[in-house]
Write a protein that holds these residues in place. Structure first.
Motif, PDB file in Angstrom:
ATOM      1  N   TYR A 181       0.834  -1.205   0.000  1.00 40.23           N
ATOM      2  CA  TYR A 181       0.000   0.000   0.000  1.00 40.23           C
ATOM      3  C   TYR A 181       0.870   1.258   0.000  1.00 40.23           C
ATOM      4  O   TYR A 181       1.835   1.370   0.762  1.00 40.23           O
ATOM      5  CB  TYR A 181      -0.913   0.002   1.215  1.00 40.23           C
ATOM      6  CG  TYR A 181      -1.637   1.308   1.423  1.00 40.23           C
ATOM      7  CD1 TYR A 181      -2.601   1.740   0.520  1.00 40.23           C
ATOM      8  CD2 TYR A 181      -1.333   2.124   2.509  1.00 40.23           C
ATOM      9  CE1 TYR A 181      -3.255   2.952   0.689  1.00 40.23           C
ATOM     10  CE2 TYR A 181      -1.983   3.329   2.694  1.00 40.23           C
ATOM     11  CZ  TYR A 181      -2.935   3.738   1.778  1.00 40.23           C
ATOM     12  OH  TYR A 181      -3.581   4.934   1.946  1.00 40.23           O
ATOM     13  N   GLU A 210     -11.037  -5.820  -0.886  1.00 37.17           N
ATOM     14  CA  GLU A 210      -9.809  -5.488  -0.160  1.00 37.17           C
ATOM     15  C   GLU A 210      -8.943  -6.730   0.043  1.00 37.17           C
ATOM     16  O   GLU A 210      -7.711  -6.647   0.016  1.00 37.17           O
ATOM     17  CB  GLU A 210     -10.161  -4.860   1.186  1.00 37.17           C
ATOM     18  CG  GLU A 210     -10.742  -3.467   1.080  1.00 37.17           C
ATOM     19  CD  GLU A 210     -11.061  -2.853   2.427  1.00 37.17           C
ATOM     20  OE1 GLU A 210     -11.464  -1.678   2.456  1.00 37.17           O
ATOM     21  OE2 GLU A 210     -10.925  -3.557   3.445  1.00 37.17           O
ATOM     22  N   LEU A 263      -5.543  -4.844   0.142  1.00 42.44           N
ATOM     23  CA  LEU A 263      -5.630  -3.476   0.643  1.00 42.44           C
ATOM     24  C   LEU A 263      -5.931  -3.519   2.142  1.00 42.44           C
ATOM     25  O   LEU A 263      -6.940  -4.090   2.553  1.00 42.44           O
ATOM     26  CB  LEU A 263      -6.737  -2.709  -0.088  1.00 42.44           C
ATOM     27  CG  LEU A 263      -6.508  -2.453  -1.578  1.00 42.44           C
ATOM     28  CD1 LEU A 263      -7.742  -1.823  -2.196  1.00 42.44           C
ATOM     29  CD2 LEU A 263      -5.295  -1.554  -1.786  1.00 42.44           C
TER      30      LEU A 263
END
Length: 318
Positions: free
Chosen positions: A167, A258, A263
């Motif tokens: 990220y 996600e 994520l």
């Protein structure tokens, strides 16, 4: 309007309390508590009881909730039972990622849906209408997680390229951040655009049959002016409701996306908290999602008042 707004804000408080009670009881009804997960390799009953006492899990459920509520009213939602970090700190790191993904997905959905819905309504039963309807049906039929999986697999097979995993915050590298978020946002945004697209089309068709549209045309206004100045604003009122409801759902419904795109957002954090029975973290996550959903619904109602002044009058007088 101010009375209406104050009333809505006050109603959010008991709703949040009821949700917190429901969540507090429900997550403890899941078989196996956090002590069982922590001591999975141990059969020592005394060690398990000692750990429950240390974590405060040996107290009656009502007492545990009362202590948690008192601390929560002071802004202390507790510590994670696993990381020992404050749950507020964990949420502060994860929530911006989920919000960014949700906002970007909703932006893509709105950017696609409103023009496509208008084109479909204006060109009713012609080729553009058929094309838009086919795209919307595909969007409703294809799950977002399946589309996200294709976005990862096909570029990897065809171009030997995969989305970045680590990220990158937007403030640190805006281009790298958007490169990481564009595919998951497209996965969710396409599905959301299909719903809004059909709503905009149906409402525009209905508005175009109204008397004030015929009057505007009789006065000599061009087709573009009739659509943009008169039809669009009225057709968007029900679409705003759909967009607002979808935004609230997005905040807690991007767990699988996600997970697929790695994520570290609030949905992934919530899934982890469920797996390890991290009660304080899970309670705080769900409470934040509920509060943000209610806030989105409130903003949606205010948008109603901006689009249709009659809603303001009804809200203020009610």
């Amino acid at each position: 309007m101010h009375v209406y707004l104050l009333r809505r804000v006050l109603l959010m408080l008991p709703t949040a309390v009821l949700v917190s009670v429901f969540v507090f009881v429900l997550i403890r009804a899941i078989p196996g508590d956090v002590v069982t997960v922590m001591l999975a390799d141990s059969k020592d009953a005394d060690e398990a009881q000692e750990l429950r006492t240390k974590l405060g899990l040996d107290r009656p459920m009502a007492v545990q909730y009362w202590i948690w509520l008192q601390n929560g009213l002071r802004g202390d939602l507790g510590q994670s039972l696993w990381t020992r970090n404050t749950v507020i700190g964990e949420i502060g790191r994860a929530l911006p990622i989920t919000v960014e993904l949700s906002v970007l997905a909703m932006f893509i959905a709105t950017l696609l849906a409103i023009p496509a819905g208008l084109v479909s309504a204006v060109a009713r039963n012609h080729l553009p209408d058929y094309a838009v309807r086919m795209v919307s049906i595909l969007g409703l039929s294809i799950p977002a997680f399946w589309l996200g999986t294709l976005y990862i697999m096909l570029p990897a097979i065809w171009f030997r390229w995969t989305p970045p995993i680590d990220y990158v915050p937007f403030v640190q590298d805006p281009v790298g951040n958007l490169r990481q978020f564009i595919l998951p946002a497209l996965s969710v945004g396409y599905y959301l655009s299909a719903i809004t697209m059909r709503m905009v089309r149906s409402q525009t068709l209905e508005v175009l049959q109204q008397d004030f549209i015929r009057t505007a045309r009789a006065k000599g206004l061009g087709a573009r002016a009739v659509i943009v100045r008169h039809a669009l604003r009225n057709a968007l009122i029900p679409a705003i409701s759909v967009i607002g409801a979808q935004t609230g759902v997005l905040l807690g419904g991007v767990v699988i996306i996600e997970q697929i795109f790695v994520l570290p957002g609030l949905g992934r954090l919530t899934l982890w908290a469920i797996q390890v029975r991290d009660y304080p973290q899970l309670q705080a996550n769900i409470l934040v999602i509920v509060l943000m959903t209610m806030l989105v619904n409130l903003v949606t109602d205010l948008c109603y008042g901006w689009l249709d002044p009659r809603v303001k009058l009804a809200g203020a007088s009610g």
